[in-house]
Design an enzyme around this catalytic site. Structure first.
Site, PDB file in Angstrom:
ATOM      1  N   ASP A 116      10.081   2.339   0.016  1.00 32.26           N
ATOM      2  CA  ASP A 116       8.888   2.955   0.600  1.00 32.26           C
ATOM      3  C   ASP A 116       8.243   1.974   1.570  1.00 32.26           C
ATOM      4  O   ASP A 116       8.029   0.803   1.231  1.00 32.26           O
ATOM      5  CB  ASP A 116       7.900   3.333  -0.497  1.00 32.26           C
ATOM      6  CG  ASP A 116       6.848   4.317  -0.009  1.00 32.26           C
ATOM      7  OD1 ASP A 116       7.061   4.946   1.042  1.00 32.26           O
ATOM      8  OD2 ASP A 116       5.815   4.452  -0.682  1.00 32.26           O
ATOM      9  N   HIS A 123      -3.693   4.289   8.019  1.00 35.91           N
ATOM     10  CA  HIS A 123      -3.716   4.184   6.555  1.00 35.91           C
ATOM     11  C   HIS A 123      -3.901   2.737   6.113  1.00 35.91           C
ATOM     12  O   HIS A 123      -4.735   2.438   5.244  1.00 35.91           O
ATOM     13  CB  HIS A 123      -2.422   4.748   5.967  1.00 35.91           C
ATOM     14  CG  HIS A 123      -2.280   4.540   4.498  1.00 35.91           C
ATOM     15  ND1 HIS A 123      -3.084   5.160   3.568  1.00 35.91           N
ATOM     16  CD2 HIS A 123      -1.429   3.751   3.791  1.00 35.91           C
ATOM     17  CE1 HIS A 123      -2.736   4.782   2.350  1.00 35.91           C
ATOM     18  NE2 HIS A 123      -1.727   3.930   2.451  1.00 35.91           N
ATOM     19  N   GLU A 187       0.234  10.335  -2.079  1.00 37.51           N
ATOM     20  CA  GLU A 187       0.512   9.796  -0.747  1.00 37.51           C
ATOM     21  C   GLU A 187       1.453  10.766  -0.047  1.00 37.51           C
ATOM     22  O   GLU A 187       2.590  10.975  -0.495  1.00 37.51           O
ATOM     23  CB  GLU A 187       1.123   8.391  -0.818  1.00 37.51           C
ATOM     24  CG  GLU A 187       0.113   7.346  -1.269  1.00 37.51           C
ATOM     25  CD  GLU A 187       0.600   5.916  -1.127  1.00 37.51           C
ATOM     26  OE1 GLU A 187      -0.242   5.010  -1.146  1.00 37.51           O
ATOM     27  OE2 GLU A 187       1.825   5.719  -0.996  1.00 37.51           O
ATOM     28  N   GLU A 189       3.964  11.712   2.571  1.00 36.03           N
ATOM     29  CA  GLU A 189       4.903  10.908   3.333  1.00 36.03           C
ATOM     30  C   GLU A 189       6.083  11.752   3.823  1.00 36.03           C
ATOM     31  O   GLU A 189       6.266  12.899   3.413  1.00 36.03           O
ATOM     32  CB  GLU A 189       5.437   9.752   2.474  1.00 36.03           C
ATOM     33  CG  GLU A 189       4.329   8.897   1.855  1.00 36.03           C
ATOM     34  CD  GLU A 189       4.858   7.631   1.208  1.00 36.03           C
ATOM     35  OE1 GLU A 189       6.022   7.245   1.498  1.00 36.03           O
ATOM     36  OE2 GLU A 189       4.113   7.024   0.427  1.00 36.03           O
ATOM     37  N   ASP A 221       4.387  10.333  -2.865  1.00 37.79           N
ATOM     38  CA  ASP A 221       4.502   9.092  -3.629  1.00 37.79           C
ATOM     39  C   ASP A 221       3.246   8.959  -4.491  1.00 37.79           C
ATOM     40  O   ASP A 221       2.293   8.274  -4.128  1.00 37.79           O
ATOM     41  CB  ASP A 221       4.657   7.901  -2.678  1.00 37.79           C
ATOM     42  CG  ASP A 221       4.898   6.603  -3.415  1.00 37.79           C
ATOM     43  OD1 ASP A 221       5.520   6.638  -4.486  1.00 37.79           O
ATOM     44  OD2 ASP A 221       4.447   5.552  -2.927  1.00 37.79           O
ATOM     45  N   ARG A 225      -4.090   4.312  -8.566  1.00 34.67           N
ATOM     46  CA  ARG A 225      -4.796   3.278  -7.797  1.00 34.67           C
ATOM     47  C   ARG A 225      -5.403   2.190  -8.668  1.00 34.67           C
ATOM     48  O   ARG A 225      -5.495   1.026  -8.225  1.00 34.67           O
ATOM     49  CB  ARG A 225      -5.885   3.929  -6.943  1.00 34.67           C
ATOM     50  CG  ARG A 225      -5.381   4.924  -5.925  1.00 34.67           C
ATOM     51  CD  ARG A 225      -4.417   4.298  -4.938  1.00 34.67           C
ATOM     52  NE  ARG A 225      -4.017   5.258  -3.911  1.00 34.67           N
ATOM     53  CZ  ARG A 225      -3.078   5.045  -3.019  1.00 34.67           C
ATOM     54  NH1 ARG A 225      -2.403   3.903  -3.026  1.00 34.67           N
ATOM     55  NH2 ARG A 225      -2.781   5.959  -2.116  1.00 34.67           N
ATOM     56  N   GLN A 228      -2.513   0.007  -9.680  1.00 32.66           N
ATOM     57  CA  GLN A 228      -2.060  -0.662  -8.465  1.00 32.66           C
ATOM     58  C   GLN A 228      -2.985  -1.813  -8.083  1.00 32.66           C
ATOM     59  O   GLN A 228      -2.530  -2.917  -7.739  1.00 32.66           O
ATOM     60  CB  GLN A 228      -1.976   0.334  -7.316  1.00 32.66           C
ATOM     61  CG  GLN A 228      -1.544  -0.267  -5.982  1.00 32.66           C
ATOM     62  CD  GLN A 228      -1.625   0.734  -4.848  1.00 32.66           C
ATOM     63  OE1 GLN A 228      -2.041   1.879  -5.027  1.00 32.66           O
ATOM     64  NE2 GLN A 228      -1.234   0.308  -3.662  1.00 32.66           N
ATOM     65  N   LYS A 241       3.222   2.804  -9.003  1.00 34.87           N
ATOM     66  CA  LYS A 241       3.991   3.677  -8.110  1.00 34.87           C
ATOM     67  C   LYS A 241       5.258   4.236  -8.755  1.00 34.87           C
ATOM     68  O   LYS A 241       5.773   5.258  -8.298  1.00 34.87           O
ATOM     69  CB  LYS A 241       4.419   2.880  -6.867  1.00 34.87           C
ATOM     70  CG  LYS A 241       3.273   2.357  -6.029  1.00 34.87           C
ATOM     71  CD  LYS A 241       2.776   3.422  -5.090  1.00 34.87           C
ATOM     72  CE  LYS A 241       1.872   2.843  -4.018  1.00 34.87           C
ATOM     73  NZ  LYS A 241       1.488   3.853  -3.021  1.00 34.87           N
ATOM     74  N   THR A 245       7.996  10.013  -8.045  1.00 37.07           N
ATOM     75  CA  THR A 245       7.951  10.280  -6.609  1.00 37.07           C
ATOM     76  C   THR A 245       8.606  11.629  -6.386  1.00 37.07           C
ATOM     77  O   THR A 245       9.763  11.821  -6.759  1.00 37.07           O
ATOM     78  CB  THR A 245       8.700   9.193  -5.811  1.00 37.07           C
ATOM     79  OG1 THR A 245       8.092   7.924  -6.053  1.00 37.07           O
ATOM     80  CG2 THR A 245       8.670   9.493  -4.320  1.00 37.07           C
ATOM     81  N   GLU A 346      -8.324   7.575   0.630  1.00 30.83           N
ATOM     82  CA  GLU A 346      -8.994   7.569   1.931  1.00 30.83           C
ATOM     83  C   GLU A 346      -9.933   8.761   2.086  1.00 30.83           C
ATOM     84  O   GLU A 346     -11.031   8.636   2.633  1.00 30.83           O
ATOM     85  CB  GLU A 346      -7.957   7.600   3.049  1.00 30.83           C
ATOM     86  CG  GLU A 346      -7.014   6.412   3.073  1.00 30.83           C
ATOM     87  CD  GLU A 346      -5.833   6.691   3.978  1.00 30.83           C
ATOM     88  OE1 GLU A 346      -5.940   6.417   5.191  1.00 30.83           O
ATOM     89  OE2 GLU A 346      -4.797   7.202   3.482  1.00 30.83           O
TER      90      GLU A 346
END
Length: 399
Positions: A116, A123, A187, A189, A221, A225, A228, A241, A245, A346
């Site tokens: 990834d 971002h 996420e 992607e 993904d 948080r 992480q 993570k 996925t 975000e």
């Protein structure tokens, strides 16, 4: 123009034709291609001598077909288009068309390795401000190489697979604590699927992107948080993570996206020689994210700073080999505006600005029972639209 009824105006017309793997009750999984809301049974077509693929379409995954290489990919696609557009083939092909709602879709390819990247400047800048307030949003190396990490191939799952809330360590005022993640995120992607491998110790040039990459999938993904944030320094993402996925059930071949390649953003400072891709092209993909059925953001892929060809060149510059079924993802797709971000981190600015839904409910991060669906479209030839297969998932409680 196809003879298949109900396909006119569909974003899954003959200019698209994504590949997948499907099954019906009592049958083994086999390769198919989507046309409108139908699946053409390519295993059956190959058994009937309508298309040649060295037996690859009768396999339970796309890997055998992807390993054949671009000349065979192109020839097979041309033949499938012919079968679906020439009325002379209708009597033989029509019995091989299966309604989409009558099949089960499987993970379309066996994932060899998963990497990834972190290729959106918007971002990366947003995350830098949220995670490192008061410091430069981009770290010094970010504009010199595509940042990435190795993920866990065994937890890549097909769209529709429920996602169990992960547990792990997170920080608290009293020190680290263990428990279920309370800041579960997405996420949005785009993923690139490798067909043709490369030998260990060799490099793959950015110019050879189309010779190795078979097609494109959408990727979610999922990201914890809080886990992480506690674990990612100094070595980067790990348990935050690696629990799941999700990828779309349909792989859109690169040939279907020929009209979607556009100039990528200018790169300053100049990149290293091995990262120079001429022409410097990204993809005009328009993503959309729905949270519990409401559209909350629309990330534009054409804003990505690092291109798919550059990512492939960087992935192999140290001699790392490619394998059929390798998946590398773009990293979160975010544009310059709040309504164009690809993560809820975000969108809610770290949880400080909750999202309000039409029914009055609010969210900062994902709660149990929440469902997320990511879709995308691209321009096709002659004003047509090409849809990428959606990727969706619903959150289950921690175990």
């Amino acid at each position: 123009m196809t003879w298949v009824a109900g396909v006119e105006g569909s974003a899954y017309g003959v200019t698209n034709l994504p590949y997948g793997v499907f099954s019906r009750d009592g049958e083994e999984p086999r390769v198919g291609v989507r046309i409108g809301d139908l699946v053409l049974d390519l295993a059956g077509a190959e058994e009937a001598g309508l298309v040649l693929a060295a037996g690859a379409f009768r396999a339970p995954a796309l890997n055998r077909f992807m390993a054949l290489g671009r000349p065979q990919w192109t020839a097979a696609r041309q033949r499938i288009v012919e079968l679906l557009t020439d009325p002379a083939h209708r009597p033989a092909v029509e019995p091989l068309l299966v309604p989409l709602d009558a099949v089960r879709l499987h993970l379309p390819f066996e994932v060899a390795d998963y990497v990834d990247f972190y290729s959106s400047e918007h971002h990366a800048g947003n995350v830098g401000q949220i995670f490192r307030p008061g410091q430069p949003p981009l770290l010094p190396n970010w504009k010199h190489l595509p940042i990435g990490y190795h993920g866990r191939a065994g937890t890549v799952v097909v769209s529709g697979t429920p996602v169990v809330r992960p547990s792990g360590q997170r920080a608290s005022s009293a020190g680290p604590v263990y428990g279920a993640s309370v800041r579960l995120d997405i996420e949005a992607e785009v993923g690139f699927v490798v067909g043709v491998p490369s030998p260990l110790g060799s490099r793959v040039s950015a110019d050879d992107f189309a010779d190795h990459v078979f097609g494109v999938v959408l990727v979610n993904d999922w990201s914890a948080r809080d886990i992480q944030a506690w674990e990612y320094q100094p070595l980067g993402p790990f348990l935050g993570k690696s629990f799941a996925t999700s990828v779309s059930a349909w792989v859109t071949p690169l040939d279907a996206l020929a009209d979607a390649f556009v100039p990528a953003p200018e790169q300053d400072p100049p990149v290293a020689d091995y990262l120079r891709d001429v022409p410097h092209l990204g993809l005009d993909l328009r993503l959309s994210v729905e949270w519990n059925g409401e559209r909350v953001t629309e990330p534009p892929f054409d804003t990505m700073y690092w291109t798919p060809a550059q990512q492939l060149a960087h992935l192999t510059v140290n001699g790392a080999s490619l394998r059929t079924g390798d998946l590398y993802a773009s990293g979160t797709v975010s544009g310059p505006e709040r309504g164009q971000v690809g993560s809820f981190l975000e969108l809610t600015w770290g949880g400080a600005e909750p999202v309000k839904f039409a029914d009055g409910a609010t969210r900062t991060f994902l709660e149990d029972g929440d469902a997320v669906t990511i879709t995308a479209t691209a321009p096709g030839p002659d004003g047509t639209t090409v849809a990428l297969g959606e990727v969706s998932g619903t959150i289950l409680p921690a175990r």
